[in-house]
Design a protein around this motif. Structure first.
Motif, PDB file in Angstrom:
ATOM      1  N   ARG A   1      30.597 -53.818  34.285  1.00  0.00           N
ATOM      2  CA  ARG A   1      29.578 -54.337  35.210  1.00  0.00           C
ATOM      3  C   ARG A   1      29.942 -54.004  36.658  1.00  0.00           C
ATOM      4  O   ARG A   1      29.064 -53.666  37.467  1.00  0.00           O
ATOM      5  N   LYS A   2      31.218 -54.075  36.979  1.00  0.00           N
ATOM      6  CA  LYS A   2      31.646 -53.718  38.333  1.00  0.00           C
ATOM      7  C   LYS A   2      31.416 -52.231  38.592  1.00  0.00           C
ATOM      8  O   LYS A   2      31.011 -51.838  39.696  1.00  0.00           O
ATOM      9  N   GLU A   3      31.676 -51.413  37.578  1.00  0.00           N
ATOM     10  CA  GLU A   3      31.390 -49.982  37.718  1.00  0.00           C
ATOM     11  C   GLU A   3      29.895 -49.749  37.934  1.00  0.00           C
ATOM     12  O   GLU A   3      29.495 -48.910  38.752  1.00  0.00           O
ATOM     13  N   ALA A   4      29.076 -50.482  37.203  1.00  0.00           N
ATOM     14  CA  ALA A   4      27.630 -50.331  37.348  1.00  0.00           C
ATOM     15  C   ALA A   4      27.172 -50.690  38.754  1.00  0.00           C
ATOM     16  O   ALA A   4      26.335 -49.995  39.356  1.00  0.00           O
ATOM     17  N   GLU A   5      27.699 -51.761  39.300  1.00  0.00           N
ATOM     18  CA  GLU A   5      27.329 -52.168  40.660  1.00  0.00           C
ATOM     19  C   GLU A   5      27.763 -51.121  41.684  1.00  0.00           C
ATOM     20  O   GLU A   5      27.037 -50.820  42.634  1.00  0.00           O
ATOM     21  N   PHE A   6      28.948 -50.570  41.488  1.00  0.00           N
ATOM     22  CA  PHE A   6      29.450 -49.506  42.352  1.00  0.00           C
ATOM     23  C   PHE A   6      28.546 -48.276  42.258  1.00  0.00           C
ATOM     24  O   PHE A   6      28.164 -47.667  43.274  1.00  0.00           O
ATOM     25  N   PHE A   7      28.213 -47.884  41.041  1.00  0.00           N
ATOM     26  CA  PHE A   7      27.341 -46.733  40.806  1.00  0.00           C
ATOM     27  C   PHE A   7      25.973 -46.929  41.464  1.00  0.00           C
ATOM     28  O   PHE A   7      25.455 -46.026  42.138  1.00  0.00           O
ATOM     29  N   LEU A   8      25.398 -48.112  41.286  1.00  0.00           N
ATOM     30  CA  LEU A   8      24.087 -48.387  41.887  1.00  0.00           C
ATOM     31  C   LEU A   8      24.141 -48.293  43.405  1.00  0.00           C
ATOM     32  O   LEU A   8      23.197 -47.816  44.042  1.00  0.00           O
TER      33      LEU A   8
ATOM     34  N   ILE B   1      31.252 -52.699  26.399  1.00  0.00           N
ATOM     35  CA  ILE B   1      31.392 -51.957  27.652  1.00  0.00           C
ATOM     36  C   ILE B   1      30.116 -51.157  27.943  1.00  0.00           C
ATOM     37  O   ILE B   1      29.589 -51.179  29.061  1.00  0.00           O
ATOM     38  N   VAL B   2      29.621 -50.459  26.930  1.00  0.00           N
ATOM     39  CA  VAL B   2      28.404 -49.666  27.115  1.00  0.00           C
ATOM     40  C   VAL B   2      27.231 -50.556  27.512  1.00  0.00           C
ATOM     41  O   VAL B   2      26.510 -50.274  28.476  1.00  0.00           O
ATOM     42  N   HIS B   3      27.021 -51.631  26.781  1.00  0.00           N
ATOM     43  CA  HIS B   3      25.891 -52.512  27.079  1.00  0.00           C
ATOM     44  C   HIS B   3      26.022 -53.146  28.464  1.00  0.00           C
ATOM     45  O   HIS B   3      25.035 -53.288  29.185  1.00  0.00           O
ATOM     46  N   ALA B   4      27.234 -53.536  28.837  1.00  0.00           N
ATOM     47  CA  ALA B   4      27.426 -54.175  30.140  1.00  0.00           C
ATOM     48  C   ALA B   4      27.025 -53.238  31.268  1.00  0.00           C
ATOM     49  O   ALA B   4      26.329 -53.637  32.212  1.00  0.00           O
ATOM     50  N   PHE B   5      27.461 -51.984  31.199  1.00  0.00           N
ATOM     51  CA  PHE B   5      27.099 -51.020  32.236  1.00  0.00           C
ATOM     52  C   PHE B   5      25.606 -50.695  32.180  1.00  0.00           C
ATOM     53  O   PHE B   5      24.895 -50.782  33.190  1.00  0.00           O
ATOM     54  N   CYS B   6      25.134 -50.322  31.004  1.00  0.00           N
ATOM     55  CA  CYS B   6      23.768 -49.805  30.885  1.00  0.00           C
ATOM     56  C   CYS B   6      22.719 -50.871  31.186  1.00  0.00           C
ATOM     57  O   CYS B   6      21.711 -50.590  31.840  1.00  0.00           O
ATOM     58  N   ARG B   7      22.937 -52.091  30.735  1.00  0.00           N
ATOM     59  CA  ARG B   7      21.953 -53.142  31.005  1.00  0.00           C
ATOM     60  C   ARG B   7      21.917 -53.495  32.485  1.00  0.00           C
ATOM     61  O   ARG B   7      20.848 -53.776  33.043  1.00  0.00           O
ATOM     62  N   THR B   8      23.077 -53.485  33.143  1.00  0.00           N
ATOM     63  CA  THR B   8      23.098 -53.754  34.582  1.00  0.00           C
ATOM     64  C   THR B   8      22.302 -52.703  35.331  1.00  0.00           C
ATOM     65  O   THR B   8      21.525 -53.017  36.243  1.00  0.00           O
TER      66      THR B   8
ATOM     67  N   TYR C   1      16.526 -48.452  36.539  1.00  0.00           N
ATOM     68  CA  TYR C   1      16.911 -47.071  36.251  1.00  0.00           C
ATOM     69  C   TYR C   1      16.854 -46.790  34.751  1.00  0.00           C
ATOM     70  O   TYR C   1      17.033 -47.682  33.934  1.00  0.00           O
ATOM     71  N   TYR C   2      16.618 -45.514  34.442  1.00  0.00           N
ATOM     72  CA  TYR C   2      16.589 -45.037  33.061  1.00  0.00           C
ATOM     73  C   TYR C   2      17.967 -44.485  32.745  1.00  0.00           C
ATOM     74  O   TYR C   2      18.376 -43.462  33.283  1.00  0.00           O
ATOM     75  N   VAL C   3      18.690 -45.169  31.864  1.00  0.00           N
ATOM     76  CA  VAL C   3      20.100 -44.867  31.656  1.00  0.00           C
ATOM     77  C   VAL C   3      20.332 -44.217  30.298  1.00  0.00           C
ATOM     78  O   VAL C   3      19.638 -44.528  29.319  1.00  0.00           O
TER      79      VAL C   3
END
Length: 277
Positions: A75-82, A114-121, A127-129
């Motif tokens: 989730r932290k990676e997802a926030e950083f990516f966004l 891990i996959v769901h945490a990133f992709c759902r965020t 976004y289309y992930v």
């Protein structure tokens, strides 16, 4: 099928006009990796590559290389990516790159989390992930149900066609390709035609594209409308009546007359009037 590449700072300075002239139609560009150092873990050429590619007419998607070993880190990676991709309109999906050796032995359940945490965020942010990984991980490390939930960007090199049995959005077919405009080797990809990604992103209002305006329905007799304003008092539409605010059934349409319940045929509602049924 459309030809593409994926690039990062390792490709150095790219001449995107030459890349486009070489027949490349899309590029997946690394945006960031990890999450702990936001100042330094955005790819150093990400912004330059996105702007250069799009200016040359190459459609762009973005990806994040993951080191996450827990759902919370993902989730932290997802926030950083966004944060890294904010402000861009991307024609291709954004991808979660899952392949690092620190994740290889975490087990199916942990990797799925891990996959769901990133992709759902990322999805929740509009976004289309898609998921990037290789054939070994699909068959031996990941829950196959993941690939019913997210599009797959498959890395499988040294074959004439991918051997994975399920649907594939993008196929990374080699890591040692040559493309005019890029010095040294580059990953080559193919859009497998699962969907028209640029059209989907733009029409769907995802990946930074504006949300489409809702289609306005014409008002016809018998439909329900929300309306706030003056109603006509008489059946022929003459004479101003009471002020109302609520939902009403259109009894009849009157050509040339605009009012809250008796409305002209085919009139498209504007502010203050909304067709609800």
């Amino acid at each position: 099928m459309k030809k593409g590449i994926d690039v990062s700072t390792f490709q150095g300075e790219i001449d995107w006009k030459k890349v486009k002239a070489a027949g490349i139609e899309f590029a997946m560009v690394r945006a960031a990796y990890g999450w702990e150092d936001w100042e330094n873990q955005v790819d150093k050429r990400f912004h330059q590559n996105v702007k250069g590619a799009q200016a040359a007419g190459v459609n762009v998607g973005a990806y994040h290389y993951s080191y996450a070993t827990t759902a919370e880190e993902a989730r932290k990676e997802a926030e950083f990516f966004l944060d890294a991709i904010r402000g861009y309109r991307l024609e291709y999906p954004v991808a979660f790159d899952l392949e690092d050796k620190c994740q290889a032995n975490l087990g199916r359940d942990r990797l799925s989390e891990i996959v769901h945490a990133f992709c759902r965020t990322v999805e929740d942010a509009g976004y289309y992930v898609m998921l990037y990984t290789n054939l070994d991980w699909i068959r031996n490390r990941l829950d196959p149900a993941l690939l019913n939930r997210y599009d797959l960007w498959l890395a499988q090199w040294g074959v004439d066609a991918p051997t994975y049995e399920g649907p594939i959005g993008i196929w990374q077919r080699c890591s040692d390709g040559e493309v005019d405009g890029i010095r040294g080797r580059v990953d080559l990809d193919m859009d497998m035609g699962r969907r028209d990604y640029p059209e989907y992103m733009k029409k769907g209002g995802v990946n930074g594209w504006p949300k489409p305006s809702p289609e306005k329905k014409p008002v016809t007799a018998g439909c329900r409308v929300k309306y706030a304003g003056r109603l006509y008092a008489t059946s022929n539409g003459d004479g101003a009546g009471m002020t109302v605010n609520g939902t009403y059934t259109v009894q009849r349409v009157l050509p040339g007359k605009k009012c809250g319940v008796l409305l002209p045929a085919g009139w498209v509602p504007e502010s203050g009037c909304e067709v609800v049924g």
